[in-house]
Design an enzyme around this catalytic site. Sequence first.
Site, short mmCIF file in Angstrom:
data_model
loop_
_atom_site.label_atom_id
_atom_site.label_comp_id
_atom_site.label_asym_id
_atom_site.label_seq_id
_atom_site.Cartn_x
_atom_site.Cartn_y
_atom_site.Cartn_z
N TYR A 189 0.87 -1.35 -0.01
CA TYR A 189 0.17 0.23 0.05
C TYR A 189 0.89 1.29 -0.15
CZ TYR A 189 -3.50 3.45 1.73
OH TYR A 189 -4.29 4.78 1.88
N ASP A 284 9.34 2.66 -0.54
CA ASP A 284 8.18 3.46 0.41
C ASP A 284 8.82 3.06 1.83
OD1 ASP A 284 6.18 4.06 1.73
OD2 ASP A 284 4.79 3.32 0.68
N LYS A 312 5.12 9.21 9.14
CA LYS A 312 5.06 8.81 10.42
C LYS A 312 6.11 9.40 11.34
CE LYS A 312 2.67 4.62 8.91
NZ LYS A 312 1.22 4.89 9.37
#
Length: 472
Positions: A189, A284, A312
């Site tokens: 994702y 990613d 994050k």
Amino acid sequence: MAGAAVAAAAVASGISIRTVSAPKASRAPRARSVVRAAISVGEKAYTVQKSEEIFNAAKELMPGGVNSPVRAFKSVGGQPIVFDSVKGSHMWDVDGNEYIDYVGSWGPAIIGHADDTVNAALIETLKKGTSFGAPCALENVLAQMVISAVPSIEMVRFVNSGTEACMGALRLVRAFTGREKILKFEGCYHGHADSFLVKAGSGVATLGLPDSPGVPKGATVGTLTAPYNDAKAVKQLFEDNKGEIAAVFLEPVVGNAGFIPPTPAFLNALREVTKQDGALLVFDEVMTGFRLAYGGAQEYFGITPDVTTLGKIIGGGLPVGAYGGRKDIMEMVAPAGPMYQAGTLSGNPLAMTAGIHTLKRLMEPGTYEYLDKVTGELVQGILDAGAKTGHEMCGGHIRGMFGFFFASGPVYNFDDAKKSDTAKFGRFHRGMLEEGVYLAPSQFEAGFTSLAHTPQDIEKTVEAAEKVLRWI
């Protein structure tokens, strides 16, 4: 009753809210009764009555009652938990229940929730203003820290989320190479941009949707997919699309199909095939950045991509994202180059402050050794409990990231992950909530530990896991 609960919670938080009238009679009728959920756990009663009241009200205000789908507990069943406060490795819900947390706000809370040093720095920064819409010196500080830490990054652009970082990186690799096609992996994702919502892992899998309605065919026609850890399939796609693939995007360790590490040769094969074809390799590292090592997965595995996305942890719990890479690639980004991307709140002083002080803590000696120790003990304890109680389970960890499946394993890709007993995971998740342990509400999500997790937290969690595994 539900409206009263929302109002009470808002007043307690010092928030002014606007009440919303009930739906008009012409709408389909909805159940309005609130059932008190109380389950006996030892000598105490576990109740989520207030959570239920607030969530029922939320469903009238927001789609599905949440602002991100996995929070709705669709894949595990039961009542979503509404939280009131967090500190260290623990969380407290609106009913007063305390939990040991292994979600960590989905990754950012690597030094623990509501860290005193980070909070103190935020308060000082807040006094100067929340957002300037103009350059601030803190951007330079965090940028230099990121560039010094991450092997692939010589220049960085801050944005406001991991999704936005991946969107920027996607446009960048196409601009730099002059090619349109990208290759991603099933179950990985990269945010909810149209081009990435193809076999996209947890967020979609949790809802049982193969893809998202509303994504036009034209947006994904250039998106190629392959099974994760299948270098042969990747090489075949490059052979079939010679000189047409702009980049390979991947989570270097999958976190959105559960925890799935790469096989030893896989990342090397990707680096080799992209170089041979003139394509770019994009890691990613929104999840893995600063979590597997201070320099992320690329430092841990010794493989340097061309472009990296982050999020994050670099915001220390505030909304943030970033993409960066080689200087010649990044100089394509406006205003240095012709590839346009912008953001109103990008680089805002609060996010920069939280990121700076979080990374400072991670630089201290022994940080990643401690994460590895507590996470290893947690995972091994849960797997041992599964073996004792007769459940087929497999799992693993790297530093502060972990996962396990209710399957015999091994799990190398999303197809393997989907063989897990998701119904059993749902029962396990509910049982762990009742025992005071908060896990990600999906079999297809990685878990996270923090520097705030203590040996006592791990011991209590393993004990709870064995108790629940005997019950389910």
